[in-house]
Each structure stands twice: as C-alpha cells, then as structure tokens.
Design an enzyme around this catalytic site. Structure first.
Site, PDB file in Angstrom:
ATOM      1  N   LYS A  40      29.570-116.664 -48.840  1.00 23.21           N
ATOM      2  CA  LYS A  40      30.953-116.759 -48.336  1.00 23.21           C
ATOM      3  C   LYS A  40      31.052-117.811 -47.222  1.00 23.21           C
ATOM      4  CE  LYS A  40      30.052-112.886 -45.199  1.00 23.21           C
ATOM      5  NZ  LYS A  40      30.224-111.421 -45.004  1.00 23.21           N
ATOM      6  N   ARG A 138      36.697-100.671 -42.204  1.00 25.31           N
ATOM      7  CA  ARG A 138      37.128-102.030 -42.469  1.00 25.31           C
ATOM      8  C   ARG A 138      37.654-102.128 -43.889  1.00 25.31           C
ATOM      9  NH1 ARG A 138      33.240-107.368 -42.180  1.00 25.31           N
ATOM     10  NH2 ARG A 138      32.339-106.414 -44.033  1.00 25.31           N
ATOM     11  N   TYR A 260      38.154-132.401 -18.029  1.00 28.36           N
ATOM     12  CA  TYR A 260      39.453-131.741 -17.857  1.00 28.36           C
ATOM     13  C   TYR A 260      39.360-130.609 -16.840  1.00 28.36           C
ATOM     14  CZ  TYR A 260      41.432-133.974 -22.035  1.00 28.36           C
ATOM     15  OH  TYR A 260      41.913-134.863 -22.956  1.00 28.36           O
ATOM     16  N   MET A 308      37.824-132.044 -27.000  1.00 29.51           N
ATOM     17  CA  MET A 308      37.935-131.929 -28.461  1.00 29.51           C
ATOM     18  C   MET A 308      36.856-132.747 -29.170  1.00 29.51           C
ATOM     19  SD  MET A 308      41.129-132.914 -30.940  1.00 29.51           S
ATOM     20  CE  MET A 308      42.288-131.836 -30.128  1.00 29.51           C
TER      21      MET A 308
HETATM   22  C1  PLP Z   1      28.862-110.966 -44.883  1.00 23.17           C
HETATM   23  C2  PLP Z   1      28.437-109.735 -45.594  1.00 23.17           C
HETATM   24  C3  PLP Z   1      27.095-109.534 -45.943  1.00 23.17           C
HETATM   25  C4  PLP Z   1      25.982-110.443 -45.471  1.00 23.17           C
HETATM   26  O1  PLP Z   1      25.682-110.068 -44.153  1.00 23.17           O
HETATM   27  P1  PLP Z   1      24.527-110.791 -43.291  1.00 23.17           P
HETATM   28  O2  PLP Z   1      24.518-110.007 -42.040  1.00 23.17           O
HETATM   29  O3  PLP Z   1      24.969-112.175 -43.105  1.00 23.17           O
HETATM   30  O4  PLP Z   1      23.277-110.684 -44.087  1.00 23.17           O
HETATM   31  C5  PLP Z   1      26.767-108.428 -46.716  1.00 23.17           C
HETATM   32  N1  PLP Z   1      27.735-107.564 -47.102  1.00 23.17           N
HETATM   33  C6  PLP Z   1      29.029-107.704 -46.767  1.00 23.17           C
HETATM   34  C7  PLP Z   1      30.011-106.701 -47.210  1.00 23.17           C
HETATM   35  C8  PLP Z   1      29.416-108.784 -45.985  1.00 23.17           C
HETATM   36  O5  PLP Z   1      30.705-108.907 -45.626  1.00 23.17           O
END
Ligand code: PLP
Length: 379
Positions: A40, A138, A260, A308
């Site tokens: 992801k 969640r 800044y 930036m």
């Molecule tokens: C992102 C995610 C993972 C991977 O988690 P890591 O801590 O990066 O290994 C596994 N399961 C779900 C549901 C996630 O959202």
C-alpha cells in the site's frame, strides 16, 4: 541500477536486494505461515512497481494494498498473484474487483452484502477475506456483527472465505497487554468458523511468537527496513539512503539569524550549508532545529526552520572546504537509519518513508540488470 531525475537536489537510493533479503529472512523466521507483502501507499513510498516484481521473483504470492486503484495498478505486474484490497469495495465498485480478479477484505455488514450480491450476479462464489475488529476499533465486524453474520444460514455460501483477519494495535510493544487480549478475541472468533484459515500479524506481530502467526502474515514495514520491535536492535537490512545536495555555504557571526521566523540565533562564528531539500520533499518541518545530516561520521545539526525546498545545517564541525555546492550529505543512511530520523521528528519510520517526495533522483539497487525498472508515474 536505473535512475531518473539526475539534476535533482537530493538522491534517494532504494536497495531492492535488501527488500528481497528482508522478505527471505522473515519467511525463514515464520516457518509454516505464508508471507504476504503489503504494498500500500506505493510500497510505503518506495515504489510498488519496482518492489512487487522483486518480491514475486522471491516467491511471494500474496500482496495487500489499501485501495482498489493501487490493486488495479499492480494487477498487470503480478499476473498470477493474489491481490487483496484492505479497504474492501466502496459502494458499486464490486464489478471492478471481479473483472480484475482482486480479492477484497470485507470490513462491514454492508461490504459483505455488496460482495454477496456481486457473487449472485456473477453466478459463482467469490473469494474474500473477512476482517473482525479484535480491539482496535478501526475496521472490521464488531463481535455482534460477526455473530449475526455466521448465524445467517447463507453466511459463507456465496463467499469463498480465504481468511478470517484482524489487525493488532500495539504489536511493536511486546509487553503491551492489548496484544494478548486481541489474540484471545481473534481465537474466540476463529473457533466459530472451524477450518477457516486466518491472518492476524503485521511485521511486528510476527515477532510476538508463533501463536500470532496463523496461516498468513502481512509484512510491510520490516520489508522496508523499519524496526519491528520497539527498543531492540533492528534485525532488518536497511533499504533506504537519502542524500541531499549542498546549494551554497556561508559563514555567520554571533547574533545572526537563520531561516523563517528567525528561530535560530548564532552564539558565535558558524559555517552553514543550505541543502536542496525541504518539507515538500518529505524532509519534514518538524526537523527544524532538531534533525541532522551526517557526513564522514560527523553530525551536522539542522539550524532554523526547514523551508519548502531548502534546509540549513551547521557544518562548523567539518574541515573548511569539505563541502562544496553540489556535494552530498546523508539524511537517511545506515549511520542514521529511518527509525532514528523518525524519532527526531517525533514520528515513526512509516511516516518518514511514505512522505518521501517525488523530486528526488531515485536509484534502485539490486533490480534485475537486464530489465530496467519501469517507474509507476511517468517521469
Ligand atoms: C499496513 C498494514 C499491514 C502491514 O503492517 P506493517 O506494520 O507495515 O508490517 C498489515 N495489515 C494491515 C491491516 C495493515 O493496514
């Protein structure tokens, strides 16, 4: 090695060989469980199009992404693999899952109903993972929703249930009491679906012991070199090096300000270098007066507010003339790994990696030499 952006102000080097080695080391460690890779957010900012084929070549057959669009982008690169979509289908997107042979994680009664309807239309059972919430609040079915689902006569009839899934909230803290509580809740749910395979652990969960691993572990962070166990030496190989180029150097005297807001005021003579990297590149504003660069083992503190496109470091500790415009310093390296960098900014390695910007020269190490790695976004 393949590069683009050779005029960039900073150089991001991603070691695909280290990602592969991390995958193989974790597979060795988990024994019987299968190892899925989580790709992801563009493989945590490192380039899903580059990472996916390397892991597939290492034997990975299961891949997770968050969004349907991420899965659609990966499908042509991973012809024979199972691609799972953590968010499941948004309303009326089931058709695309079916068309492209993507497997949703179903997180709610509404997603279950939508997938069952899609199966009816397709006139066949459709594969899915069902997620239950074991204590993170969640995503996933609540205990009551789970009970209602399995008590329905048609519960699994139209759904080919690949795995029952849940996700840990505190897995990187090995002694956190929620780990056991979530495991107990998950096992109680599993007991009501005899014979169903299960997936529970992320990278850190894999290090909590065999009881947490079940049939499939979902590996993200550890593949990319982030430490899986808080407070312990990192067993993973480093994957990322970030080097920034010097734009110019200058000297300042007592009472001079930097950046800044004039938040840094020199107490005496200082030599400074301005780097061609800033918060737009993911070198976060929270590194202002806190982060540092490294060169020749010397720590070069960030002074003033990160802009930036630039950030200023104090190079007084280096020999004069050591740094010239165009020279590089390390921001992330074996000396200052991503977890240490994250700690300086008050965040976690995951956020540092997924914030890495698009303006870098990206070098990929360890990719198959005969096949130049194609970039996901047109360069
Ligand atoms: C992102 C995610 C993972 C991977 O988690 P890591 O801590 O990066 O290994 C596994 N399961 C779900 C549901 C996630 O959202």
């Amino acid at each position: 090695m393949y590069s683009h952006g050779i005029h960039a102000g900073a150089i991001l080097t991603i070691d695909l060989g280290a990602i592969r080695d991390n995958y193989l080391a974790l597979r060795e460690r988990v024994g019987a469980a299968a190892c899925a890779a989580v790709l992801k957010a563009d493989a945590y900012g490192l380039g899903a199009a580059q990472v996916a084929p390397v892991l597939a070549a290492a034997g990975c057959r299961d891949f997770f992404v968050a969004h349907l669009d991420e899965a659609l982008a990966l499908r042509p690169l991973l012809q024979d693999a199972d691609i799972y979509v953590l968010h499941g289908p948004m309303p009326d997107t089931e058709r695309e899952f079916v068309e492209h042979n993507l497997i949703p994680v179903l997180n709610s009664p509404a997603q279950l109903a939508g997938w069952r309807a899609a199966a009816q239309r397709a006139k066949r059972r459709l594969p899915a993972i069902v997620q239950i919430d074991s204590g993170m609040s969640r995503l996933g079915l609540t205990p009551a929703e789970f009970t209602a689902w399995i008590e329905e006569a048609t519960a699994t009839q139209r759904i080919e249930l690949r795995y029952l899934m849940s996700h840990l909230a505190c897995a990187e803290k090995q002694d956190h009491p929620l780990n056991c509580q979530q495991l107990d809740a998950f096992n109680a749910a599993r007991a009501r679906l005899p014979g169903c395979r299960a997936t529970f652990a992320n990278s850190s969960g894999t290090f909590l012991g065999e009881a947490y691993r079940f049939d499939l572990v979902r590996l993200g962070a550890a593949l990319y070199g982030i430490t899986p166990v808080a407070g312990q030496a990192n067993p993973m190989k480093p994957v990322v090096r970030l080097q920034a180029r010097v734009l110019q150097t200058r000297t300042i005297e007592r009472g001079d300000h930097v950046g800044y807001g004039a938040t840094y005021c020199a107490l005496g003579h200082r030599r400074l270098a301005t780097l061609a990297v800033g918060y737009a590149d993911g070198w976060m504003r929270s590194f202002s007066n806190r982060g540092c660069a490294m060169l020749d083992g010397v720590r070069l503190p960030v002074v003033g507010i990160v802009s930036m496109d630039t950030c200023t470091i104090d190079i007084s500790a280096l020999p004069a003339d050591r740094l010239q415009p165009g020279d590089c310093v390390d921001l992330i390296s074996a000396e200052q790994p991503v977890d240490a960098v994250a700690a300086l900014a008050g965040t976690i390695g995951y956020e540092i990696l997924t914030s890495l910007g698009n303006r870098y020269q990206r070098n990929y190490l360890g990719a198959p030499a005969e096949e130049p790695v194609r970039l996901s976004q047109a360069a």
